[in-house]
Design a protein around this motif. Structure first.
Motif, mmCIF file in Angstrom:
data_model
loop_
_atom_site.group_PDB
_atom_site.id
_atom_site.type_symbol
_atom_site.label_atom_id
_atom_site.label_comp_id
_atom_site.label_asym_id
_atom_site.label_seq_id
_atom_site.Cartn_x
_atom_site.Cartn_y
_atom_site.Cartn_z
ATOM 1 N N LEU A 40 -5.995 3.638 0.380
ATOM 2 C CA LEU A 40 -5.290 3.624 -0.850
ATOM 3 C C LEU A 40 -3.764 3.549 -0.683
ATOM 4 O O LEU A 40 -3.156 2.567 -1.451
ATOM 5 C CB LEU A 40 -5.375 4.920 -1.564
ATOM 6 N N LEU A 41 -3.231 3.968 0.438
ATOM 7 C CA LEU A 41 -2.002 3.849 0.677
ATOM 8 C C LEU A 41 -1.507 2.458 1.016
ATOM 9 O O LEU A 41 -0.541 1.791 0.626
ATOM 10 C CB LEU A 41 -1.546 4.872 1.850
ATOM 11 N N GLU A 42 -2.285 1.945 1.669
ATOM 12 C CA GLU A 42 -2.024 0.420 2.286
ATOM 13 C C GLU A 42 -2.182 -0.277 1.087
ATOM 14 O O GLU A 42 -1.250 -1.228 0.885
ATOM 15 C CB GLU A 42 -3.030 -0.005 3.202
ATOM 16 N N ARG A 43 -3.047 -0.263 0.181
ATOM 17 C CA ARG A 43 -3.324 -1.195 -0.875
ATOM 18 C C ARG A 43 -2.043 -1.107 -1.915
ATOM 19 O O ARG A 43 -1.507 -2.155 -2.269
ATOM 20 C CB ARG A 43 -4.652 -0.966 -1.702
ATOM 21 N N HIS A 44 -1.480 0.171 -1.919
ATOM 22 C CA HIS A 44 -0.548 0.261 -3.108
ATOM 23 C C HIS A 44 0.955 -0.128 -2.348
ATOM 24 O O HIS A 44 1.859 -0.550 -2.794
ATOM 25 C CB HIS A 44 -0.555 1.592 -3.459
ATOM 26 N N ARG A 45 1.018 0.106 -1.015
ATOM 27 C CA ARG A 45 2.058 -0.161 -0.406
ATOM 28 C C ARG A 45 2.304 -1.648 -0.073
ATOM 29 O O ARG A 45 3.660 -2.022 -0.257
ATOM 30 C CB ARG A 45 2.426 0.676 1.004
ATOM 31 N N ASP A 46 1.266 -2.151 0.082
ATOM 32 C CA ASP A 46 1.443 -3.677 0.132
ATOM 33 C C ASP A 46 1.945 -4.435 -1.088
ATOM 34 O O ASP A 46 2.749 -5.174 -1.102
ATOM 35 C CB ASP A 46 0.178 -4.443 0.558
ATOM 36 N N ALA A 47 1.299 -3.808 -2.178
ATOM 37 C CA ALA A 47 1.423 -4.319 -3.622
ATOM 38 C C ALA A 47 2.935 -4.052 -3.666
ATOM 39 O O ALA A 47 3.790 -4.968 -4.092
ATOM 40 C CB ALA A 47 0.747 -3.741 -4.735
ATOM 41 N N ALA A 48 3.579 -3.013 -3.512
ATOM 42 C CA ALA A 48 5.089 -2.404 -3.505
ATOM 43 C C ALA A 48 5.956 -3.524 -2.911
ATOM 44 O O ALA A 48 6.921 -3.999 -3.523
ATOM 45 C CB ALA A 48 5.415 -0.992 -3.214
ATOM 46 N N VAL B 155 7.630 3.164 -2.736
ATOM 47 C CA VAL B 155 6.674 3.755 -1.570
ATOM 48 C C VAL B 155 6.622 5.109 -1.573
ATOM 49 O O VAL B 155 5.591 5.782 -1.389
ATOM 50 C CB VAL B 155 6.805 2.850 -0.358
ATOM 51 N N ASP B 156 7.929 5.620 -1.785
ATOM 52 C CA ASP B 156 8.021 7.384 -1.405
ATOM 53 C C ASP B 156 7.215 7.843 -2.664
ATOM 54 O O ASP B 156 6.598 8.627 -2.053
ATOM 55 C CB ASP B 156 9.313 7.488 -1.756
ATOM 56 N N SER B 157 7.164 7.520 -3.808
ATOM 57 C CA SER B 157 6.239 8.123 -4.893
ATOM 58 C C SER B 157 4.967 7.809 -4.686
ATOM 59 O O SER B 157 3.951 8.707 -4.624
ATOM 60 C CB SER B 157 6.743 7.922 -6.164
ATOM 61 N N ILE B 158 4.633 6.612 -4.075
ATOM 62 C CA ILE B 158 3.131 6.374 -3.733
ATOM 63 C C ILE B 158 2.711 7.352 -2.721
ATOM 64 O O ILE B 158 1.634 7.985 -2.640
ATOM 65 C CB ILE B 158 3.117 4.946 -3.601
ATOM 66 N N ALA B 159 3.333 7.431 -1.564
ATOM 67 C CA ALA B 159 2.972 8.225 -0.432
ATOM 68 C C ALA B 159 2.838 9.549 -0.816
ATOM 69 O O ALA B 159 1.941 10.360 -0.401
ATOM 70 C CB ALA B 159 4.214 7.880 0.696
ATOM 71 N N ARG B 160 3.895 10.306 -1.697
ATOM 72 C CA ARG B 160 3.941 11.446 -2.083
ATOM 73 C C ARG B 160 2.352 11.935 -2.934
ATOM 74 O O ARG B 160 1.636 12.863 -2.610
ATOM 75 C CB ARG B 160 4.934 11.924 -3.172
ATOM 76 N N ARG B 161 1.952 10.893 -3.704
ATOM 77 C CA ARG B 161 0.875 10.975 -4.307
ATOM 78 C C ARG B 161 -0.336 10.923 -3.539
ATOM 79 O O ARG B 161 -1.362 11.892 -3.633
ATOM 80 C CB ARG B 161 0.654 9.909 -5.676
ATOM 81 N N VAL B 162 -0.517 9.931 -2.472
ATOM 82 C CA VAL B 162 -1.500 9.871 -1.728
ATOM 83 C C VAL B 162 -1.751 11.271 -0.723
ATOM 84 O O VAL B 162 -2.826 11.677 -0.788
ATOM 85 C CB VAL B 162 -1.319 8.589 -1.042
ATOM 86 N N ASP B 163 -0.419 11.767 -0.531
ATOM 87 C CA ASP B 163 -0.590 12.820 0.560
ATOM 88 C C ASP B 163 -1.108 14.061 -0.709
ATOM 89 O O ASP B 163 -2.007 14.885 0.128
ATOM 90 C CB ASP B 163 0.859 13.296 0.752
ATOM 91 N N GLY C 189 -6.988 11.780 -11.857
ATOM 92 C CA GLY C 189 -5.784 10.915 -12.442
ATOM 93 C C GLY C 189 -4.774 10.393 -11.438
ATOM 94 O O GLY C 189 -3.540 9.879 -12.100
ATOM 95 N N THR C 190 -4.839 10.570 -10.149
ATOM 96 C CA THR C 190 -4.081 10.111 -9.138
ATOM 97 C C THR C 190 -3.704 8.509 -9.485
ATOM 98 O O THR C 190 -2.613 7.749 -9.066
ATOM 99 C CB THR C 190 -4.534 10.188 -7.684
ATOM 100 N N GLY C 191 -4.913 7.652 -9.724
ATOM 101 C CA GLY C 191 -4.790 6.285 -9.656
ATOM 102 C C GLY C 191 -3.550 5.527 -10.483
ATOM 103 O O GLY C 191 -2.740 4.714 -10.140
ATOM 104 N N GLU C 192 -3.432 6.220 -11.524
ATOM 105 C CA GLU C 192 -2.261 5.836 -12.655
ATOM 106 C C GLU C 192 -1.089 6.188 -11.906
ATOM 107 O O GLU C 192 0.017 5.459 -12.298
ATOM 108 C CB GLU C 192 -2.642 6.593 -13.992
ATOM 109 N N MET C 193 -0.890 7.441 -11.327
ATOM 110 C CA MET C 193 0.286 7.697 -10.744
ATOM 111 C C MET C 193 0.801 6.791 -9.462
ATOM 112 O O MET C 193 2.052 6.712 -9.201
ATOM 113 C CB MET C 193 0.317 9.188 -10.085
#
Ligand code: ADP
Ligand code: ASP
Ligand code: MG
Length: 468
Positions: free
Chosen positions: A69-77, A92-100, A125-129
């Protein structure tokens, strides 16, 4: 004009799709409109999160899920930030916080082995975040100010986890504090769909497919002039195009037709979407983000009359017919009332009801996931009637409901005859039928295996493939 634009999962399913969504939002802003975006999770993400939670609750927590999940969203970012390092790191920071946070919740779950509805919401509900910072970055890359806003700060809901309802007064106040200031500064706020929070700040979800509902809630809360639902088909069609290739777009439908269609299985709109918009007479459009020049569907007060009266055909799968029967039911008062008390106590949604005039049988349709529970509760509530032999059988049967829908079915004679002729012609057995007094809908219970053929037969019989 103030427009709330909602983008569904496939419309934000990749960096390319998110860039397209941003382009559409920015294009409207450039025309002078105030635009608020509501985003779904990237396609497939919500399912992944729910599967992960369910596996973790059985002690099978697979850490590679969080990594993917982290990779998919980080790559998109990084694709969407177009070389702007600070824009990329904000996302990326907010994505990483949410994945964590997701990882910690699943880890905890794999220890305690108890998946409560509240915890499932926190995870699903994490996906939308994860998606909102990406959409905001893509809008900024197009030169407009944007920011991601988590709907836990916008939509205040009841604590009915998995199907929360908005508290509109509180939501209006919250939206005025979080969404409107961004608009006032000329920015395009990006609000997460699907989620909200109780007054105490506990995350809730509005139910699967609920981002459409989020859009109309936000639209109502900020007095939007229009709500646009960007999806992957050219609007609301005469049938599910996957089921009926000849289905065509309905250019205009009424609020009641839209609600009825959504309630009876047209997945293109979450079934609760229409009400908040209808209360304030906010027009809703359903548009195709893959084909933005198509006019799609407009939902309005009048809708658009069609010659035959039937505008669309829908179907619902995964439902069960609960039948309570017995020759001694005749004249015993209160059996129906008792049965529906049980349904209410079990917090079960009834999709249709039918009772034969002989009173020997009453039946209703509910989601199959509720069926075993409801049958058990009926057995205990009707114990005396069963003992006396008045009620002989309480059974559940998996079925499908097929519905023919249209405001102008009212007063059009011969519709029921066409329905039965069409199904009879295909050798399809109708198990039960119901028509509400509003005459906007005829629903039929058929065996699940017959559902697609029934939808196609009705679509053909009413010539819905032809332009109105
Ligand atoms: P999104 O991710 O944009 O919310 P959904 O998958 O929830 O999209 O809804 C769009 C899908 O709804 C379409 O791809 C189509 O398969 C399905 N669908 C079912 N019934 C209809 C209908 N009557 N008109 C249009 N689409 C329908
Ligand atoms: N992401 C949520 C779901 O898949 C909500 C939505 O997409 O409307 O159910
Ligand atoms: Mg949807």
């Amino acid at each position: 004009m103030r427009i709330v634009m909602k983008f569904g999962g496939t419309s934000v399913g990749s960096a390319e799709r998110i860039a397209e969504a941003a382009k559409l939002a920015v294009a409207s802003a450039e025309q002078g409109h105030e635009v608020v975006v509501v985003t779904s999770a990237m396609s497939g993400v919500t399912n992944t999160l729910i599967d992960a939670a369910q596996a973790a609750a059985k002690g099978q927590w697979d850490q590679t899920i969080a990594q993917k999940l982290l990779e998919r969203h980080r790559d998109a970012a990084s694709a969407l930030a177009s070389g702007d390092g600070s824009r990329e790191s904000t996302a990326v920071d907010s994505i990483a916080r949410r994945v964590d946070r997701f990882e910690k919740l699943c880890f905890g779950l794999s220890m305690v082995h108890e998946l409560t509805p509240r915890l499932l919401d926190a995870i699903s509900g994490t996906g939308e975040m994860l998606a909102a910072p990406l959409v905001a970055a893509a809008i900024e890359a197009r030169g407009r100010t944007s920011c991601a806003i988590e709907a836990t700060d916008v939509i205040v809901t009841t604590d009915h986890f998995g199907g929360a309802e908005p508290l509109m007064d509180e939501t209006r106040r919250q939206a005025a504090a979080t969404v409107l200031p961004v608009l006032a500064k000329g920015g395009i706020p990006v609000v997460t769909g699907f989620i909200g929070a109780t007054a105490d700040g506990v995350l809730t979800t509005l139910g699967r497919g609920g981002s459409d509902y989020s859009a109309s809630i936000v639209g109502a809360a900020i007095d939007a002039d229009e709500v646009w639902i960007w999806t992957d088909v050219n609007g609301v069609m005469t049938a599910n195009p996957n089921e009926v290739p000849a289905a065509r777009t309905l250019p205009e439908i009424s609020y009641s037709e839209a609600s009825e269609l959504a309630y009876y299985g047209a997945k293109v709109l979450h079934y609760k979407t229409i009400l908040p918009a209808f209360r304030q007479r906010i027009p809703v459009r359903i548009l195709n983000s893959f084909n933005p020049s198509d006019r799609g569907t407009r939902v309005t007060v009048e809708g658009h009359p069609s010659a035959t009266g039937v505008k669309a055909v829908t179907s619902i799968r995964g439902v069960s017919l609960i039948a309570v029967s017995g020759t001694g039911m005749q004249g015993i008062p209160g059996i129906v009332a008792k049965a529906f008390d049980v349904v209410a106590e079990e917090q079960t949604n009834v999709l249709m009801i039918s009772q034969a005039s002989s009173e020997n049988n009453m039946c209703f349709v509910i989601n199959s996931s509720d069926a075993a529970r409801v049958v058990k509760a009926l057995h205990s509530a009707l114990e005396v009637e069963v003992m006396r032999g008045n009620v002989e059988e309480i059974v559940a049967q998996p079925v499908a409901v097929v519905a023919a829908i249209g405001d102008h079915m009212r007063g059009t004679p011969g519709i029921a005859a066409t329905v039965f002729g069409a199904l009879g012609g295909q050798g399809i057995n109708v198990i039960a039928i119901s028509q509400g007094s509003s005459e906007r809908n005829i629903s039929l219970v058929v065996e699940e295996k017959d559902a697609s053929a029934a939808v196609r037969a009705l679509h053909d019989a009413f010539h819905l493939e032809k332009t109105a």
